[in-house]
Design a protein around this motif. Structure first.
Motif, PDB file in Angstrom:
ATOM      1  N   UNK A  26     -19.153 -10.873  35.804  1.00  0.00           N
ATOM      2  CA  UNK A  26     -18.659 -11.900  34.963  1.00  0.00           C
ATOM      3  C   UNK A  26     -18.872 -13.228  35.530  1.00  0.00           C
ATOM      4  N   UNK A  27     -19.934 -13.389  35.207  1.00  0.00           N
ATOM      5  CA  UNK A  27     -21.329 -14.636  35.120  1.00  0.00           C
ATOM      6  C   UNK A  27     -21.699 -14.518  36.550  1.00  0.00           C
ATOM      7  N   UNK A  28     -22.084 -13.445  36.379  1.00  0.00           N
ATOM      8  CA  UNK A  28     -22.926 -13.234  37.814  1.00  0.00           C
ATOM      9  C   UNK A  28     -21.727 -12.773  39.186  1.00  0.00           C
ATOM     10  N   UNK A  29     -20.972 -12.148  38.912  1.00  0.00           N
ATOM     11  CA  UNK A  29     -20.305 -12.299  39.892  1.00  0.00           C
ATOM     12  C   UNK A  29     -19.681 -11.639  40.090  1.00  0.00           C
ATOM     13  N   UNK A 114      -8.662 -16.544  36.844  1.00  0.00           N
ATOM     14  CA  UNK A 114      -8.658 -17.670  36.444  1.00  0.00           C
ATOM     15  C   UNK A 114      -7.875 -18.399  37.226  1.00  0.00           C
ATOM     16  N   UNK A 115      -6.949 -17.420  37.832  1.00  0.00           N
ATOM     17  CA  UNK A 115      -5.534 -18.282  39.029  1.00  0.00           C
ATOM     18  C   UNK A 115      -6.017 -19.143  39.313  1.00  0.00           C
ATOM     19  N   UNK A 116      -5.072 -20.359  39.422  1.00  0.00           N
ATOM     20  CA  UNK A 116      -5.565 -21.660  40.243  1.00  0.00           C
ATOM     21  C   UNK A 116      -5.023 -22.395  41.156  1.00  0.00           C
ATOM     22  N   UNK A 213      -4.156 -17.520  32.999  1.00  0.00           N
ATOM     23  CA  UNK A 213      -4.393 -17.051  33.877  1.00  0.00           C
ATOM     24  C   UNK A 213      -4.384 -15.161  33.825  1.00  0.00           C
ATOM     25  N   UNK A 214      -5.281 -15.040  33.083  1.00  0.00           N
ATOM     26  CA  UNK A 214      -5.406 -13.600  31.836  1.00  0.00           C
ATOM     27  C   UNK A 214      -5.383 -12.294  32.498  1.00  0.00           C
ATOM     28  N   UNK A 215      -5.664 -11.311  32.181  1.00  0.00           N
ATOM     29  CA  UNK A 215      -5.741 -10.192  33.269  1.00  0.00           C
ATOM     30  C   UNK A 215      -6.777  -9.813  32.347  1.00  0.00           C
ATOM     31  N   UNK A 216      -8.117  -9.383  33.460  1.00  0.00           N
ATOM     32  CA  UNK A 216      -8.884  -8.436  32.453  1.00  0.00           C
ATOM     33  C   UNK A 216      -9.229  -7.632  31.641  1.00  0.00           C
ATOM     34  N   UNK A 217      -7.976  -6.278  31.631  1.00  0.00           N
ATOM     35  CA  UNK A 217      -8.304  -4.861  31.280  1.00  0.00           C
ATOM     36  C   UNK A 217      -9.727  -4.683  30.229  1.00  0.00           C
ATOM     37  N   UNK A 218      -9.784  -5.293  29.149  1.00  0.00           N
ATOM     38  CA  UNK A 218     -10.621  -4.403  27.945  1.00  0.00           C
ATOM     39  C   UNK A 218     -11.526  -5.255  27.968  1.00  0.00           C
ATOM     40  N   UNK A 219     -12.528  -4.719  27.213  1.00  0.00           N
ATOM     41  CA  UNK A 219     -14.057  -5.243  26.763  1.00  0.00           C
ATOM     42  C   UNK A 219     -13.786  -6.604  26.254  1.00  0.00           C
ATOM     43  N   UNK A 220     -13.255  -7.149  25.491  1.00  0.00           N
ATOM     44  CA  UNK A 220     -13.486  -8.646  24.742  1.00  0.00           C
ATOM     45  C   UNK A 220     -12.624  -9.558  25.972  1.00  0.00           C
ATOM     46  N   UNK A 221     -12.063  -8.642  26.712  1.00  0.00           N
ATOM     47  CA  UNK A 221     -11.652  -9.858  28.162  1.00  0.00           C
ATOM     48  C   UNK A 221     -12.981 -10.786  28.627  1.00  0.00           C
ATOM     49  N   UNK A 222     -13.942  -9.723  28.912  1.00  0.00           N
ATOM     50  CA  UNK A 222     -15.062 -10.027  29.420  1.00  0.00           C
ATOM     51  C   UNK A 222     -16.212 -10.585  28.665  1.00  0.00           C
ATOM     52  N   UNK A 224     -14.248 -12.953  26.425  1.00  0.00           N
ATOM     53  CA  UNK A 224     -14.112 -13.680  26.702  1.00  0.00           C
ATOM     54  C   UNK A 224     -14.180 -14.875  27.714  1.00  0.00           C
ATOM     55  N   UNK A 225     -13.520 -14.550  28.796  1.00  0.00           N
ATOM     56  CA  UNK A 225     -14.052 -15.146  30.674  1.00  0.00           C
ATOM     57  C   UNK A 225     -15.735 -15.651  30.446  1.00  0.00           C
ATOM     58  N   UNK A 226     -16.496 -14.709  30.228  1.00  0.00           N
ATOM     59  CA  UNK A 226     -17.696 -14.872  30.278  1.00  0.00           C
ATOM     60  C   UNK A 226     -18.264 -16.481  29.612  1.00  0.00           C
ATOM     61  N   UNK A 227     -17.401 -16.636  27.805  1.00  0.00           N
ATOM     62  CA  UNK A 227     -17.397 -17.931  27.206  1.00  0.00           C
ATOM     63  C   UNK A 227     -16.824 -18.756  28.142  1.00  0.00           C
ATOM     64  N   UNK A 228     -15.117 -18.517  29.120  1.00  0.00           N
ATOM     65  CA  UNK A 228     -14.258 -19.576  29.409  1.00  0.00           C
ATOM     66  C   UNK A 228     -15.880 -20.220  31.131  1.00  0.00           C
ATOM     67  N   UNK A 229     -16.136 -20.043  31.042  1.00  0.00           N
ATOM     68  CA  UNK A 229     -17.729 -19.522  32.520  1.00  0.00           C
ATOM     69  C   UNK A 229     -18.733 -20.496  31.803  1.00  0.00           C
ATOM     70  N   UNK A 230     -19.086 -20.637  30.265  1.00  0.00           N
ATOM     71  CA  UNK A 230     -20.517 -21.347  29.914  1.00  0.00           C
ATOM     72  C   UNK A 230     -19.428 -22.653  29.134  1.00  0.00           C
ATOM     73  N   UNK A 231     -18.483 -22.613  28.877  1.00  0.00           N
ATOM     74  CA  UNK A 231     -17.826 -23.518  28.473  1.00  0.00           C
ATOM     75  C   UNK A 231     -18.054 -25.789  29.605  1.00  0.00           C
TER      76      UNK A 231
END
Length: 231
Positions: A26-29, A114-116, A213-222, A224-231
């Motif tokens: 995710x985000x190349x890592x 995304x845990x803080x 701080x959501x759990x990446x479980x399904x394809x949609x979560x990936x 969403x996570x990519x979109x957060x990194x791009x925001x």
């Protein structure tokens, strides 16, 4: 002694990636690297214990070496067959390091990238104060309970319901004291650490988590996570 146990799972079938979830980029890592980085940023930890399925041990070690240049805070161990088995392996590692009494273990799902730092620090603080603590967020949907397939059997009051998150932290000596008192039947029903404390009516501090701080479980979560990194 304060340690973090980063819990990495096996094949993440719901991601449909064909590889263990912790190695998905995710985000190349890789997911696992994101989580380890978050915990390395918190200075309280003596060790970051990365638990891995047996079949992934070598790959996990290589990944840690690649991204963290043999950081001596990071140790990779074999996980257990269950979540609590994995936690017990982490506690055994701490005991083998001659940790002092009342040491704290902070457990975290590797897929919550995304845990803080605040959530991690709060988890440590409350575990020291109370003995066990978990991040939670209030349930926003009505929850239906079904004890017969396809049939509504109960509707718990939403105002009393929370979604558990990690980090979850606890005093390892209290954990072992309760665990060793459980029957085989009780142990067979366990699927997470906080239940152990609850079974013996010990206090578990619930503190505010974070919706991000959501759990990446399904394809949609990936996605969403990519979109957060791009925001």
């Amino acid at each position: 002694m304060i340690c973090a146990a980063i819990l990495a799972g096996g094949i993440g079938s719901r991601l449909k990636q064909g590889i263990p979830k912790q190695f998905v980029n995710i985000n190349n890592k890789p997911i696992l690297v994101h989580s380890v980085e978050k915990f390395l940023n918190v200075k309280d930890f003596d060790k970051i214990i990365v638990s891995s399925p047996k079949e992934c041990i070598d790959k996990t070690k290589k990944l840690m070496e690649e991204y963290f240049n043999q950081n001596d805070k990071i140790i990779v161990i074999e996980g257990g067959l269950t979540r609590n088995g994995t936690i017990l392996n982490s506690i055994r590692y701490m005991k083998n390091q001659n940790c002092e009494n009342d040491s704290i273990l902070v457990t975290h799902d590797a897929s919550r990238i995304f845990v803080s730092e605040k959530l991690i620090s709060d988890s440590i603080k409350y575990a020291k104060e109370v003995g066990a603590a978990s991040a939670v967020i209030p349930a926003i949907d009505v929850i239906f309970e079904s004890r017969e397939e396809g049939k509504l059997t109960s509707i718990p009051l939403r105002k009393y319901l929370y979604h558990a998150q990690t980090p979850q932290s606890f005093n390892i000596d209290k954990f072992l004291e309760v665990y060793e008192d459980l029957s085989k039947e009780e142990i067979a029903k366990l699927d997470e650490a906080m239940i152990i404390f609850h079974l013996r009516n010990l206090e578990v501090k619930l503190f505010p988590g974070d919706p991000t701080n959501f759990k990446i479980t399904r394809p949609f979560d990936i996605t969403l996570a990519e979109a957060i990194f791009k925001d």
